[in-house]
Design a protein around this motif. Sequence first.
Motif, PDB file in Angstrom:
ATOM      1  N   LEU A 345       0.827  -1.204   0.000  1.00  0.00           N
ATOM      2  CA  LEU A 345       0.000   0.000   0.000  1.00  0.00           C
ATOM      3  C   LEU A 345       0.863   1.258   0.000  1.00  0.00           C
ATOM      4  O   LEU A 345       0.554   2.232  -0.701  1.00  0.00           O
ATOM      5  N   ALA A 346       1.940   1.233   0.767  1.00  0.00           N
ATOM      6  CA  ALA A 346       2.837   2.393   0.794  1.00  0.00           C
ATOM      7  C   ALA A 346       3.455   2.649  -0.581  1.00  0.00           C
ATOM      8  O   ALA A 346       3.572   3.794  -1.021  1.00  0.00           O
ATOM      9  N   ARG A 347       3.867   1.577  -1.265  1.00  0.00           N
ATOM     10  CA  ARG A 347       4.433   1.746  -2.616  1.00  0.00           C
ATOM     11  C   ARG A 347       3.383   2.276  -3.587  1.00  0.00           C
ATOM     12  O   ARG A 347       3.685   3.125  -4.437  1.00  0.00           O
ATOM     13  N   ALA A 348       2.167   1.775  -3.480  1.00  0.00           N
ATOM     14  CA  ALA A 348       1.103   2.259  -4.359  1.00  0.00           C
ATOM     15  C   ALA A 348       0.803   3.733  -4.098  1.00  0.00           C
ATOM     16  O   ALA A 348       0.588   4.506  -5.038  1.00  0.00           O
ATOM     17  N   LEU A 349       0.829   4.124  -2.834  1.00  0.00           N
ATOM     18  CA  LEU A 349       0.620   5.528  -2.508  1.00  0.00           C
ATOM     19  C   LEU A 349       1.725   6.404  -3.079  1.00  0.00           C
ATOM     20  O   LEU A 349       1.480   7.501  -3.597  1.00  0.00           O
ATOM     21  N   ALA A 350       2.959   5.917  -3.010  1.00  0.00           N
ATOM     22  CA  ALA A 350       4.090   6.686  -3.530  1.00  0.00           C
ATOM     23  C   ALA A 350       3.982   6.886  -5.037  1.00  0.00           C
ATOM     24  O   ALA A 350       4.474   7.896  -5.579  1.00  0.00           O
ATOM     25  N   GLY A 351       3.333   5.956  -5.731  1.00  0.00           N
ATOM     26  CA  GLY A 351       3.168   6.084  -7.175  1.00  0.00           C
ATOM     27  C   GLY A 351       2.133   7.105  -7.576  1.00  0.00           C
ATOM     28  O   GLY A 351       2.041   7.466  -8.765  1.00  0.00           O
ATOM     29  N   GLY A 352       1.338   7.582  -6.611  1.00  0.00           N
ATOM     30  CA  GLY A 352       0.352   8.619  -6.913  1.00  0.00           C
ATOM     31  C   GLY A 352      -0.832   8.070  -7.687  1.00  0.00           C
ATOM     32  O   GLY A 352      -0.938   6.888  -7.983  1.00  0.00           O
ATOM     33  N   ARG A 353      -1.746   8.971  -8.011  1.00  0.00           N
ATOM     34  CA  ARG A 353      -2.921   8.611  -8.789  1.00  0.00           C
ATOM     35  C   ARG A 353      -2.886   9.334 -10.120  1.00  0.00           C
ATOM     36  O   ARG A 353      -2.220  10.347 -10.276  1.00  0.00           O
ATOM     37  N   THR A 354      -3.586   8.791 -11.081  1.00  0.00           N
ATOM     38  CA  THR A 354      -3.670   9.402 -12.398  1.00  0.00           C
ATOM     39  C   THR A 354      -5.025  10.081 -12.539  1.00  0.00           C
ATOM     40  O   THR A 354      -5.873  10.009 -11.657  1.00  0.00           O
ATOM     41  N   GLY A 355      -5.231  10.732 -13.654  1.00  0.00           N
ATOM     42  CA  GLY A 355      -6.542  11.280 -13.954  1.00  0.00           C
ATOM     43  C   GLY A 355      -7.510  10.154 -14.254  1.00  0.00           C
ATOM     44  O   GLY A 355      -7.124   8.990 -14.327  1.00  0.00           O
ATOM     45  N   PRO A 356      -8.797  10.469 -14.428  1.00  0.00           N
ATOM     46  CA  PRO A 356      -9.768   9.419 -14.768  1.00  0.00           C
ATOM     47  C   PRO A 356      -9.329   8.631 -15.985  1.00  0.00           C
ATOM     48  O   PRO A 356      -8.914   9.186 -16.999  1.00  0.00           O
ATOM     49  N   GLU A 357      -9.377   7.322 -15.875  1.00  0.00           N
ATOM     50  CA  GLU A 357      -8.880   6.441 -16.924  1.00  0.00           C
ATOM     51  C   GLU A 357      -9.963   6.122 -17.954  1.00  0.00           C
ATOM     52  O   GLU A 357     -11.140   6.001 -17.624  1.00  0.00           O
ATOM     53  N   ALA A 358      -9.547   5.961 -19.186  1.00  0.00           N
ATOM     54  CA  ALA A 358     -10.462   5.558 -20.263  1.00  0.00           C
ATOM     55  C   ALA A 358     -10.520   4.037 -20.321  1.00  0.00           C
ATOM     56  O   ALA A 358     -10.057   3.412 -21.268  1.00  0.00           O
ATOM     57  N   VAL A 359     -11.051   3.414 -19.271  1.00  0.00           N
ATOM     58  CA  VAL A 359     -11.104   1.956 -19.218  1.00  0.00           C
ATOM     59  C   VAL A 359     -12.269   1.447 -20.060  1.00  0.00           C
ATOM     60  O   VAL A 359     -13.243   2.149 -20.310  1.00  0.00           O
ATOM     61  N   ASP A 360     -12.166   0.204 -20.476  1.00  0.00           N
ATOM     62  CA  ASP A 360     -13.102  -0.369 -21.449  1.00  0.00           C
ATOM     63  C   ASP A 360     -14.247  -1.097 -20.750  1.00  0.00           C
ATOM     64  O   ASP A 360     -14.509  -2.261 -21.006  1.00  0.00           O
TER      65      ASP A 360
END
Length: 386
Positions: A345-360
């Motif tokens: 979880l700490a590593r995922a937090l360090a990677g930050g978040r992106t804008g809304p994704e264009a998921v299918d």
Amino acid sequence: MKSPPPLPQRPLRVLHLTGTLDRGGIESWLVNLLAHTPPAAARMDVLVVSPAPRPGELDPLVWGLGGRVFHAPPPGRLPAFLLALWRHLREHGPYDVVHSHIHHFGGLALLVARLAGVRVRAATSHSDTRREDAVAGRGRRLYLRVMRGALAAGVTHRLAVSAEAAAALFGPRWRERGTRLVTLGVNLDAVRAARGERDAVRRELGLPPGEPVIGHVGQFRAEKNHLFLLDVFAAFLERHGPAHLLLVGDGGERPRIEDRVRALGLSGRVHLVGSRPDVPRLLHAMDVFAFPSTHEGLSLALLEAQAAGLAAVVSNRVPLDPRMRLERVTVLDLGAGEEAWTDALARALAGGRTGPEAVDFDVARTSRELLAFYADAARGGGRSQR
């Protein structure tokens, strides 16, 4: 070659068999399906099959969208349930399609639908229950054997949200039986529209702007594994400093969850906000998504989290789809322990978040695909193998 019979000159009539219509993945998808179904194309009813029948949170929404909600007697009163289902099919039909979302017990319901003359009898598997079924006791094994036999006799079209869910309901030969993998979809427009509300939602919930928020969305049921998540969060605070845990949902496990929060001394940092209609807004208040389920099918909550740009840490019992942003998902064994989960979880937090994704996984598109499936099935197409 003989031409397929024409479709009736009226909207298709569809009956969905579901559990109680509280806010959850399948139930919210069903509301979205109704919202994207033109009345001229199909009219849909819902028959709630539950051990304790009661009105659900989403009943009024279904009625408001032109559907009807009926409540069957509990399956534990089997003769009453079977008689009520038979009467419903005869009195409120004719239905072109009966579509079961109630896993094994749907086999018996679809067999009744066959006897009542319903032509299309579809079953969708939404969950991978193979581990639990493999260790079932004698009574449960007998129940599974009877339901699988009834399903084989009653189903015309086998559907599943993932390969794992397909194997759980239809067996290891699910491909040979013509099982079709389907995508339910989520309301991507709602997720995108909530993007600018992060600060407002955090203020509403009392979340300080400078501390990370680990989030989870799911009904409070044992398979969602909230108690393990609470242990992980307590370890996270010790190893990585201040944070908050946002739990969105409600259900029968809530008292146990509240007891564990108090026992761990986490009352000021764990936020149980209940069942909410504004999940897309809440996703934007989170910084990472945690999902330690003991079994799933294909999680719609995880798809929404991805659409909101969240990295996720999930258990290895959560099926993933190749169309997902898999580089944003960390998969861990539940036996890896709290420290491994906190560090992930700490590593995922360090990677930050992106804008809304264009998921299918847009429910507007997948709803059109399902309606096309119903129309084709009503013409006699796509039947599964026995």
